[in-house]
Design a protein around this motif. Structure first.
Motif, PDB file in Angstrom:
ATOM      1  N   ARG A 376       0.814  -1.216   0.000  1.00  0.00           N
ATOM      2  CA  ARG A 376       0.000   0.000   0.000  1.00  0.00           C
ATOM      3  C   ARG A 376       0.844   1.261   0.000  1.00  0.00           C
ATOM      4  N   GLU A 377       2.154   1.123   0.231  1.00  0.00           N
ATOM      5  CA  GLU A 377       3.051   2.268   0.122  1.00  0.00           C
ATOM      6  C   GLU A 377       3.625   2.417  -1.281  1.00  0.00           C
ATOM      7  N   ARG A 379       3.903   3.344  -5.017  1.00  0.00           N
ATOM      8  CA  ARG A 379       3.286   4.260  -5.971  1.00  0.00           C
ATOM      9  C   ARG A 379       3.417   3.750  -7.403  1.00  0.00           C
ATOM     10  N   SER A 394       8.321   5.094  -3.958  1.00  0.00           N
ATOM     11  CA  SER A 394       7.826   3.911  -3.247  1.00  0.00           C
ATOM     12  C   SER A 394       8.851   3.411  -2.249  1.00  0.00           C
ATOM     13  N   ARG A 397       8.935   5.681   0.775  1.00  0.00           N
ATOM     14  CA  ARG A 397       7.750   5.546   1.626  1.00  0.00           C
ATOM     15  C   ARG A 397       7.839   4.272   2.480  1.00  0.00           C
ATOM     16  N   VAL A 398       8.318   3.187   1.894  1.00  0.00           N
ATOM     17  CA  VAL A 398       8.468   1.946   2.663  1.00  0.00           C
ATOM     18  C   VAL A 398       9.506   2.138   3.761  1.00  0.00           C
ATOM     19  N   ARG A 400      10.292   4.937   5.238  1.00  0.00           N
ATOM     20  CA  ARG A 400       9.787   5.852   6.267  1.00  0.00           C
ATOM     21  C   ARG A 400       8.809   5.177   7.221  1.00  0.00           C
ATOM     22  N   LEU A 401       8.344   3.978   6.887  1.00  0.00           N
ATOM     23  CA  LEU A 401       7.472   3.272   7.827  1.00  0.00           C
ATOM     24  C   LEU A 401       8.166   3.033   9.156  1.00  0.00           C
ATOM     25  N   TYR A 486      -3.946   3.127   8.043  1.00  0.00           N
ATOM     26  CA  TYR A 486      -4.838   3.017   6.887  1.00  0.00           C
ATOM     27  C   TYR A 486      -6.238   2.682   7.391  1.00  0.00           C
ATOM     28  N   GLY A 491      -5.858   6.016   2.846  1.00  0.00           N
ATOM     29  CA  GLY A 491      -4.715   6.363   3.675  1.00  0.00           C
ATOM     30  C   GLY A 491      -5.024   7.288   4.817  1.00  0.00           C
ATOM     31  N   GLU A 537       1.704  13.326  -1.918  1.00  0.00           N
ATOM     32  CA  GLU A 537       2.661  12.263  -1.642  1.00  0.00           C
ATOM     33  C   GLU A 537       3.379  12.485  -0.325  1.00  0.00           C
TER      34      GLU A 537
END
Length: 787
Positions: A376-377, A379, A394, A397-398, A400-401, A486, A491, A537
């Motif tokens: 889901r992260e 893009r 993408s 974002r992964v 930064r989890l 989520y 989101g 984003e």
């Protein structure tokens, strides 16, 4: 050194030569005959069928003396046997062999530089290891290989002694006694052929250095083949970045002193002349995008040729074509030299290749985290055109989890489908269950402890659940919070929290009530719900509310600021606190950012009994300085005010001092003091600024979160709405501190690490402009806090 020792394969030729010379004694002369049977004697582990497969004759075929000699040579060549004889008994061939022993085990004694696994892997590369046939020539080659491994580390004094131990069933154990010696250090670095740049200037470009003041820490004076090869590339880049297109260099000459402790390096360079760019052109298949691609070229005619700038242009064009689906675009810069005028025509040849789309996205390495949490992260979508920018987004974002230590995204072509690729996301999970511990020491607080437990990725769902318990002298809190990042498919996140907090004063110990615990206590019980809505984003809007009930208990000698608060608001108050804000996060990592920024604007608005508002702003920048250094800048400001004709509630004051604000000063010690008790009051206005330079920690290349840093902090806490900047009173009735609301500065060094128990920070800070009465605290340690 003998030839056999230097070229171990020579020993393998010896049995063939001996077999040929001794053939008359090994195989008696006989008249050719038809073979009725073949017998093999002496085999233990080798299968008879394996022996038969090497013989040049079969049962029923005619056998000659030439075939007998060939049979001996073939069996020797297998390496299985140390002795082979061929006899004839009537019409029967009798093969007598003596098997070589097999290696049962390989061990190393005295080894510290490597682990067993690494050296065994190197030995298997030369055919030596458990289960292999033992051969003296292979033993010598194994010994040679071990020495090469140590020489590559700069340990020229290494000594390797093999010990062979016979074992039952024709086996041997091989043990290598290793004396590693010390790493040879570089005593001198010389350059030959350099005219445009001095030896000192070129030496500055090298990673390897001679011994100096800090080399005990950096280790750059210890010779390493890998570092030497890296230095050769640095020198080549140095010259190419300055236009020396004809630069060339010989392999560095490495000499060692007789005691094998000192290394002397000599670089021989051929500089040539610097070239300027005469013309810059584009060629190849430009897809009709000539203008767009032309804008990406930063190299201009008249400039000195610069390889780094040229490569940046290549990357920019490649990345641009990647956003259009051309995953395998190739851009080659080709300079054509005019040696007479020392000019070069630079042409960028563009081959976009075939446009491709992503067949599927695969996630690997996630043993606990569900695929959905990673997907889901993403893009970049499946069955869509390949987009390099979306794939990079993408990946960030992964990362930064905060659930993974490593995130690697690779593109793999689909076999048989030239217009398809698979995107493979490989992650390495980190422990997301976290125990937060905080430890500090102050002149009045003594030991301060806080604890908590949280799970940021509960059951691999991406949801977080935390229970925080604070057991310090001034604060006791119990907070239960749950976050679903989520809550909706779009989101939108939702955080639900319940909390209980009991606060006693931050006592400076400077008043008449030093050491007296219990002259005021505030208890807050509340619950809240907050939502986060992504609007781009990187941007997110958040909003929510909290209902909170505060009860303030006063005792004899309570701080005057709190008795005034009860007179104005009452002992028990209810407040509905609404919050609204916006954040923007472009950091490349949540664990150890090296570039990007973080911005947050927020406002709290309280109604019912407590009527106030607080506006907050925070800005962070992370600037990469080379490959291993990061400059971090942080600034925050909080501004509170009351409305409805009342003062700003003291129980909502903000504090500074200690880790997270201005290190070198005791926690929460900045700002006004109570005029009667000397208690730290905090204030309604707060400004904090931090500058931090992260440096790599030696030997921690595999853990990017372990870093040293140097820092400088600044901050102030002001009284604000309805308050005055009082300094408190000491036992003699004099002001407890000078200029309590003024700026305070500090600087120092520290260590940060994303430990298994949570973010760890150690700092040793020095207060730079401490005033009389300030409470300083040099060493501070905390687990569970960040920059």
């Amino acid at each position: 050194m003998s030839n056999a020792k230097r070229f171990p394969f020579a020993r393998r030729l010896l049995p063939w030569l001996v077999a040929s010379a001794m053939l008359p004694s090994l195989a008696q002369a006989f008249t050719p005959f038809v073979v009725k049977d073949i017998r093999v004697n002496g085999i233990q582990r080798v299968e008879p069928g394996a022996v038969f497969s090497y013989l040049p004759v079969r049962v029923g075929e005619q056998f000659t003396e030439e075939q007998a000699g060939e049979a001996i040579q073939r069996l020797y060549s297998t390496g299985f046997f140390s002795d082979v004889a061929v006899d004839v008994d009537g019409d029967v061939i009798v093969i007598s062999v003596k098997e070589r022993p097999t290696i049962a085990s390989v061990s190393f004694n005295g080894m510290r530089e490597f682990d067993d696994k690494a050296l065994n892997e190197a030995l298997r590369g030369v055919g030596f290891g458990p289960g292999r046939v033992f051969d003296q020539a292979m033993l010598e080659q194994a010994e040679f290989q071990l020495k090469q491994q140590y020489l590559a580390k700069g340990k020229y004094g290494v000594e390797v002694t093999p010990i062979i131990t016979p074992l039952p069933r024709n086996r041997v154990g091989v043990s290598f006694d290793i004396f590693e010696g010390d790493v040879a250090t570089i005593s001198e670095i010389n350059f030959v052929g350099n005219e445009a740049f001095s030896t000192g200037r070129l030496t500055d470009e090298l990673e390897l250095t001679t011994s100096g003041f800090m080399t005990w820490y950096t280790g750059t004076n210890k010779y390493s083949r890998e570092k030497l090869e890296g230095d050769m590339e640095r020198l080549r880049s140095f010259y190419l970045d300055r236009g020396y297109l004809e630069f060339n260099m010989e392999a560095p000459q490495v000499t060692i002193s007789p005691d094998r402790e000192s290394i002397f390096l000599t670089y021989t360079v051929f500089e040539g002349e610097p070239y300027t760019i005469n013309e810059v052109k584009l060629a190849g298949d430009l897809l009709g995008l000539d203008e767009q691609i032309q804008q990406l070229i930063t190299v201009k005619p008249g400039e000195t040729f610069n390889a780094s700038k040229t490569n940046e242009t290549v990357k920019a064009i490649t990345d641009y074509l990647g956003t259009l689906g051309y995953a395998f675009a190739n851009v080659n810069p080709s300079p054509v030299l005019d040696r007479e005028n020392h000019q070069a025509d630079l042409t960028f040849y563009v081959d976009p290749g075939r446009r491709v789309y992503v067949r599927r996205i695969q996630v690997g390495g996630n043993t606990r985290t569900r695929d959905e949490v990673v997907r889901r992260e993403m893009r970049q979508q499946e069955a869509a055109w390949y987009d390099a920018a979306q794939i990079k987004s993408s990946r960030d974002r992964v990362d930064r989890l905060g659930y993974f230590n490593e995130v690697d995204v690779q593109t793999e072509p689909v076999p048989g489908s030239p217009d398809q690729v698979d995107v493979v996301v490989n992650v390495k999970e980190k422990p997301t269950g976290m125990i937060n511990l905080g430890v500090g020491y102050g002149s009045t607080e003594k030991v301060i402890l806080s604890a908590g437990i949280s799970q940021d990725n509960i059951f691999g769902s991406g949801n977080s659940l935390s229970l925080q318990v604070n057991t310090s002298r001034t604060n006791r809190a119990l907070v239960l919070a749950h976050t679903d990042p989520y809550w909706t498919k779009d989101g939108v996140s939702k955080t639900t929290s319940l909390y209980y907090r009991r606060t006693t004063p931050y006592d400076s110990g400077s008043g008449d009530y030093e050491g007296y615990d219990g002259y005021y206590r505030n208890t807050a019980i509340g619950a809240g719900m907050n939502f986060g809505v992504p609007i781009s984003e990187w941007d997110r809007v958040f909003a929510g509310f909290n209902f909170e009930r505060n009860t303030l208990d006063l005792y004899d000698g309570s701080p005057k600021a709190y008795t005034d608060y009860v007179d104005e608001y009452g002992r028990t108050t209810n407040a509905m606190i609404f919050n609204l804000g916006w954040s923007k996060d472009t950091r490349d990592s949540a664990l150890a950012p090296t570039e990007g920024s973080y911005t947050r604007l927020a406002g709290d608005f309280s109604t019912l009994d407590l009527r106030y508002y607080v506006l907050s702003a925070q800005q962070q920048y992370f600037l990469p300085l080379g490959r291993n250094f990061t400059l971090a800048l942080n600034g925050s400001i909080d501004w509170g005010n009351a409305y409805g004709g009342k003062s700003f509630p003291v129980i909502k004051n903000m504090y500074a001092g200690g880790i997270g604000s201005v290190r070198g000063y005791e926690g929460a010690s900045l700002g006004p003091r109570d005029e009667r008790s000397g208690t730290y009051l905090g204030g309604a206005r707060r400004i904090v600024g931090n500058v931090q330079l992260y440096l790599p920690f030696p030997g921690a290349a595999r853990d990017r979160t372990l870093r040293w840093f140097v820092f400088a902090d600044a901050g102030q806490v002001r009284a604000g709405s309805g308050m005055t900047c009082v300094a408190g009173r000491d036992a003699s009735g004099m002001p407890a501190v000078d200029d309590p609301c003024g700026w305070r500065y500090s600087a120092g060094i520290g260590l940060s690490w994303q430990s298994p128990m949570g973010p760890l920070e150690l700092s040793f800070g020095r207060a730079l402009n401490a005033k009389r009465g300030d409470d300083k605290q040099a060493f501070q340690f905390q687990i569970g806090t960040g920059f």
